[in-house]
Design a protein around this motif. Structure first.
Motif, PDB file in Angstrom:
ATOM      1  N   SER A 120       0.860  -1.197   0.000  1.00  0.00           N
ATOM      2  CA  SER A 120       0.000   0.000   0.000  1.00  0.00           C
ATOM      3  C   SER A 120       0.889   1.237   0.000  1.00  0.00           C
ATOM      4  O   SER A 120       1.776   1.363   0.850  1.00  0.00           O
ATOM      5  CB  SER A 120      -0.874   0.017   1.259  1.00  0.00           C
ATOM      6  OG  SER A 120      -1.266   1.356   1.541  1.00  0.00           O
ATOM      7  N   ASP A 167      -4.836   3.279  -1.522  1.00  0.00           N
ATOM      8  CA  ASP A 167      -5.830   3.577  -0.479  1.00  0.00           C
ATOM      9  C   ASP A 167      -6.508   4.919  -0.714  1.00  0.00           C
ATOM     10  O   ASP A 167      -5.927   5.963  -0.458  1.00  0.00           O
ATOM     11  CB  ASP A 167      -5.145   3.568   0.894  1.00  0.00           C
ATOM     12  CG  ASP A 167      -4.910   2.145   1.359  1.00  0.00           C
ATOM     13  OD1 ASP A 167      -3.794   1.833   1.799  1.00  0.00           O
ATOM     14  OD2 ASP A 167      -5.863   1.338   1.270  1.00  0.00           O
ATOM     15  N   HIS A 199      -8.582   0.523  -3.305  1.00  0.00           N
ATOM     16  CA  HIS A 199      -9.436   0.267  -2.135  1.00  0.00           C
ATOM     17  C   HIS A 199     -10.180   1.566  -1.834  1.00  0.00           C
ATOM     18  O   HIS A 199      -9.585   2.523  -1.347  1.00  0.00           O
ATOM     19  CB  HIS A 199      -8.522  -0.162  -0.975  1.00  0.00           C
ATOM     20  CG  HIS A 199      -9.202  -0.309   0.339  1.00  0.00           C
ATOM     21  ND1 HIS A 199      -8.483  -0.404   1.511  1.00  0.00           N
ATOM     22  CD2 HIS A 199     -10.509  -0.363   0.688  1.00  0.00           C
ATOM     23  CE1 HIS A 199      -9.339  -0.524   2.526  1.00  0.00           C
ATOM     24  NE2 HIS A 199     -10.566  -0.496   2.046  1.00  0.00           N
ATOM     25  N   MET A 251     -12.219   3.719   0.284  1.00  0.00           N
ATOM     26  CA  MET A 251     -12.754   3.970   1.621  1.00  0.00           C
ATOM     27  C   MET A 251     -13.516   5.289   1.557  1.00  0.00           C
ATOM     28  O   MET A 251     -13.091   6.331   2.089  1.00  0.00           O
ATOM     29  CB  MET A 251     -11.612   4.042   2.644  1.00  0.00           C
ATOM     30  CG  MET A 251     -10.995   2.679   2.908  1.00  0.00           C
ATOM     31  SD  MET A 251      -9.390   2.758   3.685  1.00  0.00           S
ATOM     32  CE  MET A 251      -8.367   2.924   2.212  1.00  0.00           C
ATOM     33  N   PRO A 267     -10.208   1.103   9.105  1.00  0.00           N
ATOM     34  CA  PRO A 267      -9.674   1.822   7.945  1.00  0.00           C
ATOM     35  C   PRO A 267      -9.439   3.306   8.241  1.00  0.00           C
ATOM     36  O   PRO A 267     -10.122   3.889   9.060  1.00  0.00           O
ATOM     37  CB  PRO A 267     -10.761   1.648   6.878  1.00  0.00           C
ATOM     38  CG  PRO A 267     -11.992   1.263   7.602  1.00  0.00           C
ATOM     39  CD  PRO A 267     -11.551   0.552   8.834  1.00  0.00           C
ATOM     40  N   GLY A 268      -8.423   3.861   7.540  1.00  0.00           N
ATOM     41  CA  GLY A 268      -8.167   5.302   7.664  1.00  0.00           C
ATOM     42  C   GLY A 268      -6.698   5.644   7.766  1.00  0.00           C
ATOM     43  O   GLY A 268      -6.273   6.722   7.342  1.00  0.00           O
ATOM     44  N   GLY A 327       0.132   2.002   9.550  1.00  0.00           N
ATOM     45  CA  GLY A 327       0.908   1.933  10.789  1.00  0.00           C
ATOM     46  C   GLY A 327       0.132   1.541  12.029  1.00  0.00           C
ATOM     47  O   GLY A 327       0.606   1.721  13.150  1.00  0.00           O
ATOM     48  N   ASP A 373      -5.800  -6.762   4.922  1.00  0.00           N
ATOM     49  CA  ASP A 373      -5.235  -5.416   4.824  1.00  0.00           C
ATOM     50  C   ASP A 373      -5.201  -4.718   6.178  1.00  0.00           C
ATOM     51  O   ASP A 373      -6.241  -4.463   6.776  1.00  0.00           O
ATOM     52  CB  ASP A 373      -6.135  -4.620   3.859  1.00  0.00           C
ATOM     53  CG  ASP A 373      -5.702  -3.204   3.657  1.00  0.00           C
ATOM     54  OD1 ASP A 373      -6.470  -2.447   3.053  1.00  0.00           O
ATOM     55  OD2 ASP A 373      -4.590  -2.842   4.106  1.00  0.00           O
ATOM     56  N   GLY A 432      -1.899  -3.658   9.279  1.00  0.00           N
ATOM     57  CA  GLY A 432      -1.114  -4.145  10.418  1.00  0.00           C
ATOM     58  C   GLY A 432      -0.320  -5.403  10.143  1.00  0.00           C
ATOM     59  O   GLY A 432       0.119  -6.087  11.071  1.00  0.00           O
ATOM     60  N   GLY A 454       1.646  -2.021   4.132  1.00  0.00           N
ATOM     61  CA  GLY A 454       1.942  -0.595   3.918  1.00  0.00           C
ATOM     62  C   GLY A 454       3.244  -0.200   4.589  1.00  0.00           C
ATOM     63  O   GLY A 454       4.334  -0.298   4.023  1.00  0.00           O
ATOM     64  N   SER A 455       3.126   0.194   5.860  1.00  0.00           N
ATOM     65  CA  SER A 455       4.289   0.783   6.545  1.00  0.00           C
ATOM     66  C   SER A 455       5.447  -0.198   6.692  1.00  0.00           C
ATOM     67  O   SER A 455       6.606   0.218   6.716  1.00  0.00           O
ATOM     68  CB  SER A 455       3.862   1.319   7.916  1.00  0.00           C
ATOM     69  OG  SER A 455       3.110   0.331   8.596  1.00  0.00           O
TER      70      SER A 455
HETATM   71  C1  DX5 Z   1      -5.885   1.429   6.035  1.00  0.00           C
HETATM   72  C2  DX5 Z   1      -5.517   0.958   4.646  1.00  0.00           C
HETATM   73  C3  DX5 Z   1      -4.397  -0.049   4.657  1.00  0.00           C
HETATM   74  C4  DX5 Z   1      -3.114   0.485   5.294  1.00  0.00           C
HETATM   75  C5  DX5 Z   1      -2.087  -0.595   5.401  1.00  0.00           C
HETATM   76  O1  DX5 Z   1      -7.099   2.156   5.971  1.00  0.00           O
HETATM   77  O2  DX5 Z   1      -6.624   0.355   4.016  1.00  0.00           O
HETATM   78  O3  DX5 Z   1      -4.139  -0.455   3.312  1.00  0.00           O
HETATM   79  O4  DX5 Z   1      -2.611   1.534   4.528  1.00  0.00           O
HETATM   80  O5  DX5 Z   1      -0.969  -0.031   6.043  1.00  0.00           O
HETATM   81  P1  DX5 Z   1      -0.226  -0.855   7.202  1.00  0.00           P
HETATM   82  O6  DX5 Z   1       0.317  -2.100   6.524  1.00  0.00           O
HETATM   83  O7  DX5 Z   1       0.868   0.074   7.667  1.00  0.00           O
HETATM   84  O8  DX5 Z   1      -1.255  -1.162   8.234  1.00  0.00           O
END
Ligand code: DX5
Ligand code: ZN
Length: 228
Positions: free
Chosen positions: A10, A37, A68, A70, A143-144, A147, A179, A181, A201-202
């Motif tokens: 992500s 995202d 994705h 949101m 979601p949002g 990290g 998706d 953490g 993501g992070s």
């Molecule tokens: C959160 C996003 C995820 C997020 C994943 O709303 O949908 O895709 O960016 O990032 P990490 O892997 O850092 O949780």
């Protein structure tokens, strides 16, 4: 034929000043596509980007682009994200009153159609929509934001979803995406639970250094290949 595994970084937490280089590094490291995202500040308390950023990425890479959404009333923009170059577009079950119509519209536009469920939304609500979807995204964070901490109840939900798909005879056609953490120390649990597409993501884009990003992606890909 089983659903193939995909590592989908992500870009949410990437250093946007250097996005192109970092995206290329993640792909070099073995990413199977990118997870985009999209947030509207209403469905989630954060605001990110629209179709133009998806187009900038899709135009420069040949890779799989997974958008994705949101956002509230995602039907308003789903087609625009397909036209921008998304190969897959997912909308939240919690945000879309006409899910069958919207998923069908995404498919008719030429992309894979996905439905997303938040951590507190049960898998059972999906039973009637699974025949009309190409993938289900199970959120393992609220979601949002990137990290955040992985919510472990997502593992049981993935197992329940896999069982439901098998009951409906859809286990070889509908991919299960997880998706939020996901780190090197829990990704194997997520894969063991039955996930096919892994969003990270992070844990991949934590560094602005492309070499570090490439190595991060390669370490996740190595784990995915054990479950391929
Ligand atoms: C959160 C996003 C995820 C997020 C994943 O709303 O949908 O895709 O960016 O990032 P990490 O892997 O850092 O949780
Ligand atoms: Zn996401």
């Amino acid at each position: 034929m089983a659903v193939e595994k995909k590592l989908l970084p992500s870009i949410l937490n990437a250093d946007f000043w250097n996005l192109g280089e970092l995206v290329e590094a993640a792909l070099e490291g073995g990413a199977d596509g990118l997870h985009m995202d999209v947030m509207d500040g209403l469905f989630v308390p954060n605001l990110t980007f629209g179709p133009s950023v998806v187009e900038a990425v899709a135009r420069r890479t040949e890779t799989f682009v997974d958008s994705h959404l949101m956002i509230e009333e995602p039907a308003r923009y789903a087609a625009a994200f397909v036209s921008a170059g998304s190969n897959a577009v997912s909308v939240h079950w919690e945000a879309e009153r006409h899910l069958h119509r919207t998923l069908t519209a995404i498919r008719e536009k030429g992309a894979l159609a996905g439905v997303v469920i938040n951590p507190a939304t049960p898998v059972s609500v999906l039973e009637e929509v699974l025949p009309f979807t190409d993938f289900v995204l199970v959120m393992s964070v609220n979601p949002g934001f990137g990290g955040q901490k992985f919510i472990p109840t997502a593992l049981k939900k993935v197992e329940k979803l896999k069982n439901l798909l098998a009951k409906l005879g859809l286990e070889d056609r509908v991919a299960v995406e997880v998706d939020g953490g996901i780190k090197l120390d829990n990704v194997e649990d997520v894969l063991r639970a039955g996930a096919d597409w892994i969003v990270v993501g992070s844990a991949i884009f934590s560094s602005p250094d492309p070499r570090q990003v490439r190595d991060n992606a390669a370490r996740f890909k190595e784990k995915l290949l054990k479950f391929a």
